[in-house]
Design a protein around this motif. Sequence first.
Motif, PDB file in Angstrom:
ATOM      1  N   GLN A  66       0.819  -1.211   0.000  1.00 31.66           N
ATOM      2  CA  GLN A  66       0.000   0.000   0.000  1.00 31.66           C
ATOM      3  C   GLN A  66       0.855   1.264   0.000  1.00 31.66           C
ATOM      4  O   GLN A  66       0.582   2.234   0.718  1.00 31.66           O
ATOM      5  N   SER A  67       1.883   1.220  -0.845  1.00 33.80           N
ATOM      6  CA  SER A  67       2.670   2.418  -1.104  1.00 33.80           C
ATOM      7  C   SER A  67       1.755   3.509  -1.642  1.00 33.80           C
ATOM      8  O   SER A  67       0.982   3.286  -2.579  1.00 33.80           O
ATOM      9  N   GLU A  68       1.840   4.689  -1.060  1.00 33.57           N
ATOM     10  CA  GLU A  68       0.973   5.786  -1.495  1.00 33.57           C
ATOM     11  C   GLU A  68       1.223   6.124  -2.962  1.00 33.57           C
ATOM     12  O   GLU A  68       0.279   6.356  -3.727  1.00 33.57           O
ATOM     13  N   ASN A  69       2.484   6.126  -3.368  1.00 34.40           N
ATOM     14  CA  ASN A  69       2.802   6.436  -4.760  1.00 34.40           C
ATOM     15  C   ASN A  69       2.230   5.387  -5.703  1.00 34.40           C
ATOM     16  O   ASN A  69       1.696   5.715  -6.772  1.00 34.40           O
ATOM     17  N   ALA A  70       2.343   4.111  -5.319  1.00 33.02           N
ATOM     18  CA  ALA A  70       1.825   3.040  -6.171  1.00 33.02           C
ATOM     19  C   ALA A  70       0.314   3.142  -6.305  1.00 33.02           C
ATOM     20  O   ALA A  70      -0.241   2.952  -7.399  1.00 33.02           O
ATOM     21  N   ARG A  71      -0.377   3.433  -5.208  1.00 28.72           N
ATOM     22  CA  ARG A  71      -1.832   3.569  -5.248  1.00 28.72           C
ATOM     23  C   ARG A  71      -2.241   4.757  -6.118  1.00 28.72           C
ATOM     24  O   ARG A  71      -3.170   4.669  -6.925  1.00 28.72           O
ATOM     25  N   GLU A  72      -1.562   5.876  -5.944  1.00 28.69           N
ATOM     26  CA  GLU A  72      -1.892   7.061  -6.736  1.00 28.69           C
ATOM     27  C   GLU A  72      -1.655   6.806  -8.220  1.00 28.69           C
ATOM     28  O   GLU A  72      -2.459   7.212  -9.069  1.00 28.69           O
ATOM     29  N   ASP A  73      -0.553   6.130  -8.530  1.00 31.42           N
ATOM     30  CA  ASP A  73      -0.254   5.827  -9.935  1.00 31.42           C
ATOM     31  C   ASP A  73      -1.319   4.908 -10.530  1.00 31.42           C
ATOM     32  O   ASP A  73      -1.740   5.089 -11.681  1.00 31.42           O
ATOM     33  N   LEU A  74      -1.759   3.909  -9.755  1.00 29.99           N
ATOM     34  CA  LEU A  74      -2.785   2.991 -10.246  1.00 29.99           C
ATOM     35  C   LEU A  74      -4.096   3.730 -10.488  1.00 29.99           C
ATOM     36  O   LEU A  74      -4.726   3.565 -11.545  1.00 29.99           O
ATOM     37  N   HIS A  75      -4.514   4.548  -9.543  1.00 32.29           N
ATOM     38  CA  HIS A  75      -5.781   5.260  -9.693  1.00 32.29           C
ATOM     39  C   HIS A  75      -5.719   6.226 -10.876  1.00 32.29           C
ATOM     40  O   HIS A  75      -6.694   6.356 -11.640  1.00 32.29           O
ATOM     41  N   ALA A  76      -4.577   6.891 -11.053  1.00 36.69           N
ATOM     42  CA  ALA A  76      -4.433   7.802 -12.189  1.00 36.69           C
ATOM     43  C   ALA A  76      -4.495   7.038 -13.504  1.00 36.69           C
ATOM     44  O   ALA A  76      -5.127   7.485 -14.474  1.00 36.69           O
TER      45      ALA A  76
END
Length: 315
Positions: free
Chosen positions: A98-108
């Motif tokens: 649940q890396s914040e960057n990984a989650r943000e990249d996926l949602h984007a």
Amino acid sequence: MHHIQLSNTAFEGANSVYLLGDGDADAPTTLVDAGVASADVEAELRAALGDRGVAFADVDRLLLTHWHHDHAGLAGAIQSESGADVSVHEADAPLVAQSENAREDLHAAQEAALREWGLPDEEREGLLRFSADHRYLRGDPVDVTPVSDGDTVALGAFEAEVVHLPGHAAGLVAYVVEHEWRREAFVGDAVLPKYTPNVGGADVRVDRPLARYLESLERVQSLDLDRAWPGHRGPIFAVSERAGDIAAHHDERTARVERAVADLAPATPWAVSAELFGSLSGIHVLHGPGEAYAHLDHLAREGVLRETPDGYVPA
């Protein structure tokens, strides 16, 4: 080995979790996959393990086949009680952690894909609400041990080999085990017995999703497995045959997509999805056009179709 089936009303039916090593003092108590992080499913898993004399605190190792919530959701809860080592492919490790960057990249990437696929605003916004409403199913963050293709994981008297099978998810893996006269694998959603895993929508990070998945099916066939234990439903015995059937299904769907473009051109993935699947709801609003996109992209790369700003047209 014990096969545990857990309910899953949010996604694709009952999930399979596998318990290994219980009762063997020389083997780590191991789970393959973990189910969604809902209170009901957690209670089911605790009860099923309890029937075998195992508690969350007894689990030494978790082998995750991929990052999707219905496979990794309870990993954090189990690890918090047991300190279990949690293995997952390096491509999916940041999402399970649940890396914040990984989650943000996926949602984007998902939002960009939904726009590119031509979803109407109402459908796109409804899907985003569905995803937000079910975000709790991903569970708690996990301290992961990334693994790669060809790695081995010790399971007492035998080892599991990590085999990378991208397509449904970027980091989907099988864990292949040889013991006595059998060669078996825990295959997650790489091969399923009754329906075909979604390709294109289930993980928008995958480049060339259909081509990658077809390559993975060929690799499954090359493994010469006696039995496969999938992420949903029961075991698969004719594994190579089932992988071949799924590949043939995609050949047929590719032909249907080509015919749909001939009728609809210029055709968006959303329009082709409507031809293939009709009206969609819930997570299928992502999976349907994603599947259509995977086939459209494949045909475009093969030179059969051409992508234009308004959609795909015959080349």
